[in-house]
Each structure stands twice: as structure tokens, then as C-alpha cells.
Design an enzyme around this catalytic site. Sequence first.
Site, mmCIF file in Angstrom:
data_model
loop_
_atom_site.group_PDB
_atom_site.id
_atom_site.type_symbol
_atom_site.label_atom_id
_atom_site.label_comp_id
_atom_site.label_asym_id
_atom_site.label_seq_id
_atom_site.Cartn_x
_atom_site.Cartn_y
_atom_site.Cartn_z
ATOM 1 N N GLU A 56 26.179 26.322 26.473
ATOM 2 C CA GLU A 56 26.587 24.964 26.151
ATOM 3 C C GLU A 56 27.207 24.975 24.747
ATOM 4 O OE1 GLU A 56 23.546 21.941 26.196
ATOM 5 O OE2 GLU A 56 25.008 20.338 26.114
ATOM 6 N N GLU A 70 13.468 20.112 26.887
ATOM 7 C CA GLU A 70 14.235 21.063 27.701
ATOM 8 C C GLU A 70 13.756 21.030 29.143
ATOM 9 O OE1 GLU A 70 16.738 21.889 26.139
ATOM 10 O OE2 GLU A 70 15.993 21.547 24.114
HETATM 11 N N1 TRP Z 1 21.475 20.958 25.201
HETATM 12 C C1 TRP Z 1 20.679 21.407 24.091
HETATM 13 C C2 TRP Z 1 19.562 20.403 23.945
HETATM 14 O O1 TRP Z 1 19.771 19.275 23.695
HETATM 15 C C3 TRP Z 1 21.456 21.465 22.829
HETATM 16 C C4 TRP Z 1 22.021 22.792 22.458
HETATM 17 C C5 TRP Z 1 21.376 23.942 22.380
HETATM 18 C C6 TRP Z 1 23.332 23.070 22.032
HETATM 19 N N2 TRP Z 1 22.227 24.930 21.925
HETATM 20 C C7 TRP Z 1 23.405 24.415 21.702
HETATM 21 C C8 TRP Z 1 24.448 22.321 21.880
HETATM 22 C C9 TRP Z 1 24.575 25.007 21.221
HETATM 23 C C10 TRP Z 1 25.611 22.901 21.413
HETATM 24 C C11 TRP Z 1 25.662 24.243 21.095
HETATM 25 O O2 TRP Z 1 18.447 20.652 24.144
HETATM 26 ZN ZN ZN Z 2 18.981 18.025 25.116
#
Ligand code: TRP
Ligand code: ZN
Length: 850
Positions: A121, A290
Site C-alpha cells: 500500500e 489491522e
Molecule cells: N493501511 C495501513 C493502516 O492504516 C497504513 C499503511 C501502512 C501505509 N504502511 C503504509 C500507508 C505505507 C502508506 C504507505 O493500517
Molecule cells: Zn488502516
Amino acid sequence: MTETHYLSDWQPYPFNVLETRLEFDLAPKGTKVKSEIRFHRNSPGDLVLDGAGLRTKALRIDGREIAPTDLRQTESSLTIAQSALPEGDFTFSAEVEIDPEANTALEGLYLSGGIFCTQCEAEGFRHITWYPDRPDVMAPFHVVLRSDKPVLLSNGNPVASEKGRAEWHDPWPKPAYLFALVAGDLVAIDDHFTTRSGKPVDLHVWVRPGDQDRADFAMESLKKSMIWDEEVYGREYDLDVFNIVAVDDFNMGAMENKGLNIFNSKLVLSSPATATDLDYERIEGVIAHEYFHNWTGNRITCRDWFQLCLKEGLTVFRDQSFTSDMRSAAVKRISDVQTLRARQFREDQGPLAHPPRPDHFQEINNFYTATVYEKGAEIIGMLKRLVGDENYRKALDLYFERHDGQACTIEDWLAVFHDATGRDLTQFKHWYTDAGTPQLTMIEDWQDGHLRLTFRQETPATPGQSHKPPRVIPIAIGLISPNGDEVLPTTVLEMTEAEQSFVFRDLGARPVVSLLRGFSAPVIIRREISADDQALLLAHDTDAFTRWEAGHDLALAALMALATGGEASAGYSDAIGALLAHAETDPAFTALCLALPGDDAIATALAARGITPDPDAIHAAREGFARDLASRHEAALSRIYATMAPVGAYRPDAEGAARRSLRLACLALLSRLDEGDRALVLFGSAENMTERLGALGQLIAVGRDQESLALFRQEFAANRLVMDKWFMVQPHRASPETAVARAKALAARDDFDWKNPNRFRALLGGFSANHAAFHQADGSGYDFYADWLIKLDPVNPQTAARMCSAFETWPRYEAGRREKARAALQRIAAREGLSRNTSEMVTRILAAGS
Ligand code: TRP
Ligand code: ZN
């Protein structure tokens, strides 16, 4: 010039992916990735794939090499013309090679302490292979891993495993950003969970050998989260295994990859001697966060990255509700509001203000913000307040039923609420599309036993949005009579106009309004209220948030007066005296009331009233105020400090944490009088990290820290997470005049492993949290900070860019500081080869001052 992406440009992808098959031959310098992607055409169009930094060895359609004439390749995309593609379903396959060892950006496949891991992500998968790297393309994944590492993990269920090879299958269609693999020398703590429909699930928390005795709390948190999601949202887990892996090098907190959550080790590992109460609470909350993404994010994902708050706002709201069920709801709400104001209100008032659902961006990684996460969660809370608990649950049931397996938008989300409750949410949608914090003014008119409350709302202009129509604002109020009785229990007023009145009739005596109970909407309140009425609320309000807020407002008013050359009223100090008399009945609440607003919060409050904040004056005001408060209440504070001493063994629960937080709040004040005597004793005798670090912070603040710091370092030199605290607490708590020199000395140390994001954030984040140090009048704080951002940017653009936000308040200071901040920002902006991430941030931040 970097490209801007617009929400209005979204087009459906012309293909479905029926299945994605991946094979990895893992090696540090040259990992081979073979992919087979089965495409099914939905609509006319070329096949466009994303890719970045890939050494491409082969590209095939249905097993045949693609002719170079049928291919168009740019730095980041591959296009195969429709005319070169078969009519029916076809398989695209690629062989590429990548270099995980050289990947310092920690995006895509990289190595952390010898462990192969991934972070996809938002757009990391394109660094692994050619793919439609967008969240609305979902597919089942089949993954083969080959490596000499003993533990080989990917998403879904294990299919086969032998020495050097493992095969995983994830049946649930998912976008590429949820892909993950891990290969390393890891050990697990193991457990089981049976879902309420009887499905057995194996649970594993994987850590480096030697860390397994610090993973139990994470496992307990996971099981609690699984039960909670079944009980409160009716959501069950859907695979045979759930894996959590802790790694030391990670750009954010954690990542919800399907069935294989990857965590920053600081959010997994804990023991009383190494983790603070706050660490424990965060571990529990982020494990839950998570895990909850499995439904809100994974089973139902986002159509595009503009919709990020669809999954993040909702999942934060869910983890906040979980924590308030596990611990104290009142304390949780108050601390969430403190965070929201410190981070999101600050963001909303500066050059980086943006709507919870932005409509354009250059770099999506710059939009994982307090506005998307925390304000996104507040919006869900308002929605729940407006429709009621039962309707909220009905709407969520419909959301899961209607959208399971889909990639959705905010419009889909609102439609579910409309369809489940019949409520028109057209006006409510402005909360998603409009930036800025509404200012809500309340005017009271008392006549003949009737109270008329008139509210006016106004949202200031933000970058790119000058006009803001009125929003629907749920205003929860109560009325407290002068003798302290509640004469109106919590009532939600629904404000929809720019100005609106509500009348309460036939009241015996003029009541005090308990306004915005539970912080029912993320707005800034403007009201006239006397110190006596605030004290009445602090003593008698039935709502914990507004009670706390009454004390907080008294303190803030006093601090603002002092910081601008005025005098503080005795209101807060008097009220604290009353509170301290029975502090033991609610230690956590008392601790929250004793914690004075920080320097940055005072600066933000002044700026919101059009006053230029002076960091030195603010710091001096706060120090002087704290000292006066301490002398005035010395006896009570010492008594409470003694009675809050630990009883029994350390337990990281809410009750224990509450006692420690009150004790440390007393210590903070008393240290201003005893020059650290108590702190020195506590540092030497405490066995838990909460008290040791609390004591160490006070010792640094009073300049009596050399010995304790050395002892601390000796004891914990081998523990990276604890050494991060050592690097953080010094620049954070040092006196503003010494902090720059101190931070520089720390940065020069061999163990300042600055490529590790936790270590970098510890030192630089600790420093920028020291308001008067970062904003030194000679600009030395800005220069030091900017130098390090410049150094980090080519290595880790994501983290460098995120940390630019320390500068986001620069336009509010006086001309001298402004010019120095501008010069520092311009120096960053002028760097050759500056990343897209950091370039977007400094450009937006600088735009405010022109
Ligand atoms: N989706 C993750 C969360 O909210 C966020 C996240 C983790 C993220 N690593 C990342 C977003 C790296 C951008 C880049 O729990
Ligand atoms: Zn999240």
C-alpha cells in the site's frame, strides 16, 4: 513536472483479473519474479500495466513473447494495444528481476534485518512486477516462494510447504496493495481461535528469535479483536490462518495485508521493562485496527485512492470503539479529541488542509493524514449519532451484504445509510468533500425562564476551497442548574443552517450549558463563559468530555493570557484544588485535567484567534504557570504522588495505567519545585518503563540527566525499541536553548541509525515536538531539521515527505521566523532530484506564504 491525479478522471479498468499467479526466487540482490495474470475483458481498451524499477526479462501473452512493436513502455507503464490482444480471456506473463537489498525506500519488496518483507500500500506492488496496480482490480492470488530462509509466508491459506519452498493460495479476491510475502529466520508464538460459526483458525505472531517472550500481549490483543468484531459488528474471520509479522524497518505503524499483517515491531513487542502504558494501549489498538481491516478495507475495499477514508476512517472509528470497550470510554474519548486537535485541527488550519476525501493529489502517500484517518473517524461517529445505534448497525449490515467483494466509494457508503434509514445525506456529504474545521459560535439569551441558544457556523477558506456551505452539525448538549443538578440530559441538536436557534422553556434558574458533549462534532467552539461556570461544569457535569473540557478551557485561557503579556485568572488553579481533594476516585481523569495544554496547542489556539504566537513567550508562560500551580498545590500533589505508588506487580491494564498517569502528572509539576529529586528516586527504583521514562523526561527537563541517561543506555543498548525512546526523549524534553545542540550531538552518534524510520522519527520527531526548540528565533531548529530531511529524502522519500509537516504551521509566526522557515523550505525544494513525495509537500507548504 509531476503529474496531478484527479478524482474526476477515474475510469473503470477494461479487464477483470480472474487469477494472479506469482513465483518468487528470493535473493537479496536479484529476486526473480514470474507472474501469470489471467485477464477477462469487460470493455474496449488497451492493456495498461504499472511497473517501476523492474528489470524485465520476458513478457508474454498466452505463452508467446510480445513483439516489441506491440508494446509501449514508459518509465512507469507498459501498454499493449487492444489490436495485439486476443479476443477472449488471455494470460499475460512476465519475468522480472528486482533488488530488495537496494530498496531503502521500504516500498515493494525489501529487507529488514535479513527478513524479506513487502509493503505494497498504496502503490508498492508495481515495484515487484507489472500489474494493474489500482485498488479496484481484485483477484485471487496463488503464490510460490523459493528461498533458503526457514519461514516463508504469503496471503491466504498454506497449500504446500517443504524445505526451501512454500505455496500459498488466497481465495478472496483482493487488490495488489494487499499482497504480502515474508521470508526470514523467524519464530512464532502460536494460538487458536474458533469463530462463532465454528471455524478453527490458527494464529501466529512471528518475531525474530529472542523476541518471542515479548509477543504475548499482541496475541491476546488479536484474540480480543476477533471476539469484538463478531460481537459488535457480526464479522467473522474467513481464512484458516492469521499471521502477524514484526519487522524493525517500516514506514508506518502496520499493514493489513490479507491474512498476513506486517507490523512495525514497536507495535508488537512489549514487556513491562521495555514498553510504556501508552505502548501497550497502542499495540492493542493497532492490532485491532489491522484485524478490523479484514472486513473494512479488504473484503470491501476502495475504488480508488481518493476514497481512502472509506476504509481508514471507518477502521479507525472501529478501533477507537474497541479500545473504549476494552479500557475506559471516557479516557479514550478525551485522548482521541486531544490527538484530533493536535494533529488534524492543526492540519486543517494550515497549508496542508484537504478534505477527508480529496479530489486531487500528486503522491498518494502524502494523504495518509490525520484528516483522512482521524477526521474520517469523527465523520463516522457523527453519522452514528445522527441515525442512532440501531440504524447504524442496520446500515453496516447492509454495507457488508451489498458490497462484499467490491471496491467502493464514499457515495456507496452514504447510499447504504440512506437506504437503511431513509435519511437524506446530501448535506452530510460536505463533511467528506469540504476541508476546514467549522467554527461554531453559541450565543445565549436568558429571559423569563426560557433559554434561547443561537448557533452560528462558519468554516474558513482552505487551499483551493474558498466558499463552504453550512454543514449538518450534531450538537450534543445538556443543561446543569446552578446547584449542580442536570436539568436536561444529553440532547442532540441538529444544526443545518448557517445560523439557527433552539429554545428551552420553563427552566427554574438559569442553567449552564454543557456544550458539545462527547465532542459530538469536530468543530471549534466559541462561547462566552465565566470561570465560575467552567468550575461548575468541571465539578458537576455528567459528561466526562465536557467536564474535562471545562478544565482544559480554563487552563488554555490562562496560558493564552500569560503568553500575550496578560494575567491568568485563578479559575484553573482553584478548580484543580477542588479536583485534587478527591483525585483518587478517578485517577485517569484527574491526570488528564492536570496535563496542561502543550506549547503547540497554545500556539494553535492563539493563531485561531488571529494572534501571532511567540514560541519563547509561550514556553515561559507555560513553565511559570506550571511552577505556580505546583507551589500552590504542593501538599496535595505530594500526597497523591505517594498514594499512587504501585501496588503489586505491573499490569498493563487501564486501572494500573490510570494510577501511573496520575502519579507522573504529579511528578511533572513537583519536579518544578524539587529540581528532580523525586524523579531521580523514581528513575532508580521503578521497574517498569512507564515510570522510568516518565522520570527520565523530568530529569532532562530540569537538566539533571547525565547519569540516568548513561545508565539507561547501558541497560538497553541492545534493544532498538528502547533506544528509540532514549533518542526521542532528549530532544523532546531538553530546554529549548540547548535542544538544537543536543539533537545535533545525538545525530552525530554511531548508533543514530538514521535509515531506520523509527530511529529517524525518534530523534527528529522528538525534536520537532519541542515547540520552542524547533522554532528557535535564529532559525537553527529549522536548518537542522531541513538538513536531515534533505539527507533522508533520496533514501526514504515516504518518511521524509511525511515529516515535512513539522513545517506546516510556519505562516503563523512573526516575520523573522517566517523568513527563516521559508528559506529552509526553499532549500529543500531546490534540491536536485528531490522525490515527488517531498516535492509535493514542500510546494504545498510554501504556497501558503506567498
Ligand atoms: N493501511 C495501513 C493502516 O492504516 C497504513 C499503511 C501502512 C501505509 N504502511 C503504509 C500507508 C505505507 C502508506 C504507505 O493500517
Ligand atoms: Zn488502516
